[in-house]
Scaffold this motif. Structure first.
Motif, mmCIF file in Angstrom:
data_model
loop_
_atom_site.group_PDB
_atom_site.id
_atom_site.type_symbol
_atom_site.label_atom_id
_atom_site.label_comp_id
_atom_site.label_asym_id
_atom_site.label_seq_id
_atom_site.Cartn_x
_atom_site.Cartn_y
_atom_site.Cartn_z
ATOM 1 N N UNK A 56 0.855 -1.200 0.000
ATOM 2 C CA UNK A 56 0.000 0.000 0.000
ATOM 3 C C UNK A 56 0.885 1.243 0.000
ATOM 4 N N UNK A 57 1.953 1.161 0.775
ATOM 5 C CA UNK A 57 2.881 2.268 0.914
ATOM 6 C C UNK A 57 3.653 2.480 -0.398
ATOM 7 N N UNK A 58 4.252 1.397 -0.893
ATOM 8 C CA UNK A 58 5.131 1.523 -2.070
ATOM 9 C C UNK A 58 4.355 1.941 -3.316
ATOM 10 N N UNK A 59 3.126 1.432 -3.474
ATOM 11 C CA UNK A 59 2.336 1.785 -4.669
ATOM 12 C C UNK A 59 1.461 3.029 -4.440
ATOM 13 N N UNK A 60 1.635 3.669 -3.297
ATOM 14 C CA UNK A 60 0.926 4.901 -2.951
ATOM 15 C C UNK A 60 -0.578 4.784 -3.177
ATOM 16 N N UNK A 61 -1.159 3.755 -2.561
ATOM 17 C CA UNK A 61 -2.591 3.521 -2.721
ATOM 18 C C UNK A 61 -3.361 4.132 -1.549
ATOM 19 N N UNK A 62 -4.659 4.323 -1.765
ATOM 20 C CA UNK A 62 -5.509 4.861 -0.712
ATOM 21 C C UNK A 62 -6.501 3.813 -0.227
ATOM 22 N N UNK A 63 -6.745 3.834 1.058
ATOM 23 C CA UNK A 63 -7.725 2.915 1.642
ATOM 24 C C UNK A 63 -9.077 3.628 1.618
ATOM 25 N N UNK A 64 -10.013 3.062 0.846
ATOM 26 C CA UNK A 64 -11.330 3.684 0.723
ATOM 27 C C UNK A 64 -12.262 3.192 1.831
ATOM 28 N N UNK A 65 -12.087 1.931 2.223
ATOM 29 C CA UNK A 65 -13.027 1.343 3.176
ATOM 30 C C UNK A 65 -12.430 0.060 3.739
ATOM 31 N N UNK A 66 -13.105 -0.485 4.746
ATOM 32 C CA UNK A 66 -12.698 -1.791 5.273
ATOM 33 C C UNK A 66 -13.902 -2.718 5.254
ATOM 34 N N UNK A 67 -13.624 -4.031 5.309
ATOM 35 C CA UNK A 67 -14.711 -5.005 5.243
ATOM 36 C C UNK A 67 -14.289 -6.235 6.047
ATOM 37 N N UNK A 105 7.279 12.250 10.038
ATOM 38 C CA UNK A 105 6.404 12.345 8.871
ATOM 39 C C UNK A 105 5.165 11.435 8.999
ATOM 40 N N UNK A 106 4.008 11.999 8.674
ATOM 41 C CA UNK A 106 2.771 11.202 8.698
ATOM 42 C C UNK A 106 2.247 11.037 7.272
ATOM 43 N N UNK A 107 1.967 9.813 6.883
ATOM 44 C CA UNK A 107 1.286 9.563 5.609
ATOM 45 C C UNK A 107 -0.107 9.045 5.951
ATOM 46 N N UNK A 108 -1.131 9.675 5.371
ATOM 47 C CA UNK A 108 -2.494 9.198 5.613
ATOM 48 C C UNK A 108 -2.873 8.274 4.450
ATOM 49 N N UNK A 109 -3.047 6.990 4.730
ATOM 50 C CA UNK A 109 -3.421 6.031 3.672
ATOM 51 C C UNK A 109 -4.913 6.083 3.371
ATOM 52 N N UNK A 110 -5.682 6.504 4.370
ATOM 53 C CA UNK A 110 -7.116 6.570 4.105
ATOM 54 C C UNK A 110 -7.884 6.969 5.345
ATOM 55 N N UNK A 111 -9.044 7.588 5.103
ATOM 56 C CA UNK A 111 -9.958 7.963 6.187
ATOM 57 C C UNK A 111 -11.309 7.406 5.796
ATOM 58 N N UNK A 112 -11.922 6.637 6.670
ATOM 59 C CA UNK A 112 -13.130 5.909 6.268
ATOM 60 C C UNK A 112 -14.002 5.644 7.492
ATOM 61 N N UNK A 113 -15.010 4.797 7.312
ATOM 62 C CA UNK A 113 -15.904 4.494 8.433
ATOM 63 C C UNK A 113 -15.519 3.170 9.066
ATOM 64 N N UNK A 114 -15.518 3.136 10.370
ATOM 65 C CA UNK A 114 -15.238 1.892 11.095
ATOM 66 C C UNK A 114 -16.390 0.907 10.846
ATOM 67 N N UNK A 115 -16.066 -0.286 10.351
ATOM 68 C CA UNK A 115 -17.120 -1.272 10.011
ATOM 69 C C UNK A 115 -17.223 -2.406 11.006
ATOM 70 N N UNK A 116 -16.481 -2.301 12.111
ATOM 71 C CA UNK A 116 -16.492 -3.429 13.048
ATOM 72 C C UNK A 116 -17.690 -3.346 13.981
#
Ligand SMILES: O=C(O)C(=O)C[C@]1(C(=O)O)C=C[C@@H](O)C=C1
Length: 271
Positions: free
Chosen positions: A67-78, A260-271
């Motif tokens: 996720x880090x190396x390919x600079x991807x974003x986390x849209x959601x969790x499941x 340094x902070x990298x934000x991978x994604x901000x989403x809704x907690x699904x647990x």
């Protein structure tokens, strides 16, 4: 819409892609997680689905690095409940199996069951369902697969033992990945971050104290080596919060004070 996954029909990733995106989505199968990450980065798929952690076997560390190396974003969790089943060609008995093959994470989740059968070798393979498919297509006697009930049905294998995971209540957490950060029409209450801390005495303790004071509840922390700097670490952190404004403030404070902070994604907690 194209969805990249590791695995074929009957695999758990396939199940998540169907559950999350519905039957109209086109699911594109890859053999390894890195190809999933690459496909999303290059725009060959709109979204990717990636397992990140299991409640029995723990984190899939290399996926954090992807996720880090390919600079991807986390849209959601499941979260998917996972039931593993031992399956083989019709008419086979467990005692006749010399090996069982599956995805390494699936093997880890069923170790206790196989301790009763020390003569069965446990072998890593690409994904749960592709083993079931291969056993059926090549009529492989003496080989078992650990996979879902759906895989047994699709590939016509017989289930020799059901629900063989060490703990019945077994979940895998998946993340939905995209290549750019999309605008959300909701206020997030969970975030995935990477924090590369400055190497000073007590820095992690201070960071965690600050997070707790700003109302950031830690749901996961994982240290990952910084490859270019031996024995230095970044922390992958999942955090839950109630006040988005306070969270944003905390992030800028962490950036200033700790590293340094990298934000991978901000989403809704699904647990
Ligand atoms: O092989 C599969 O069916 C997968 O979807 C992979 C995978 C994983 O990567 O953890 C997904 C869920 C289970 O935890 C076991 C295996």
């Amino acid at each position: 819409m194209k969805i990249a996954i590791q695995g074929i029909p009957g695999s758990f990733h396939y199940q998540v892609a169907l559950d999350y995106f519905g039957t109209d989505a086109e699911i594109v199968s890859y053999r390894i997680f890195e190809e999933v990450a690459k496909s999303v980065r290059l725009g060959n798929a709109d979204f990717g689905v990636m397992a990140i952690e299991n409640s029995i076997a723990g984190a899939i560390l290399p996926n954090y690095e992807l996720i880090d190396r390919y600079e991807l974003f986390v849209k959601d969790e499941y979260y998917l409940p996972i039931s593993h089943n031992l399956m083989a060609l019709k008419g086979q008995k467990i005692e006749a199996l010399s090996e069982v093959r599956s995805h390494p994470m699936a093997l880890l989740q069923c170790k206790k069951f196989f301790s009763q059968f020390p003569s069965i070798k446990m072998m890593d393979d690409v994904d749960t369902a592709s083993v079931a498919k291969r056993i059926a297509e090549e009529q492989l006697a003496g080989v078992g697969a650990i996979a879902s009930k759906a895989a047994a049905e699709i590939y016509g294998l017989e289930i020799l033992a059901s629900d063989i995971q060490t703990v019945q209540n077994n979940f895998t957490r998946f993340i939905i990945l995209q290549d750019t950060r999309s605008k959300s029409d909701f206020t997030p209450n969970k975030a995935s971050l990477k924090i590369t801390v400055n190497n000073e005495k007590g820095v992690l303790a201070k960071l965690l104290t600050l997070m707790s004071e700003r109302g950031l509840d830690l749901s996961k922390i994982q240290s990952i080596p910084v490859m270019e700097k031996p024995w230095e670490y970044s922390f992958f952190i999942d955090t839950q919060f109630e006040d988005y404004g306070q969270y944003q403030q905390a992030i800028s404070e962490i950036n200033k004070r700790f590293g340094e902070v990298t934000v991978f994604g901000e989403y809704l907690n699904r647990k």
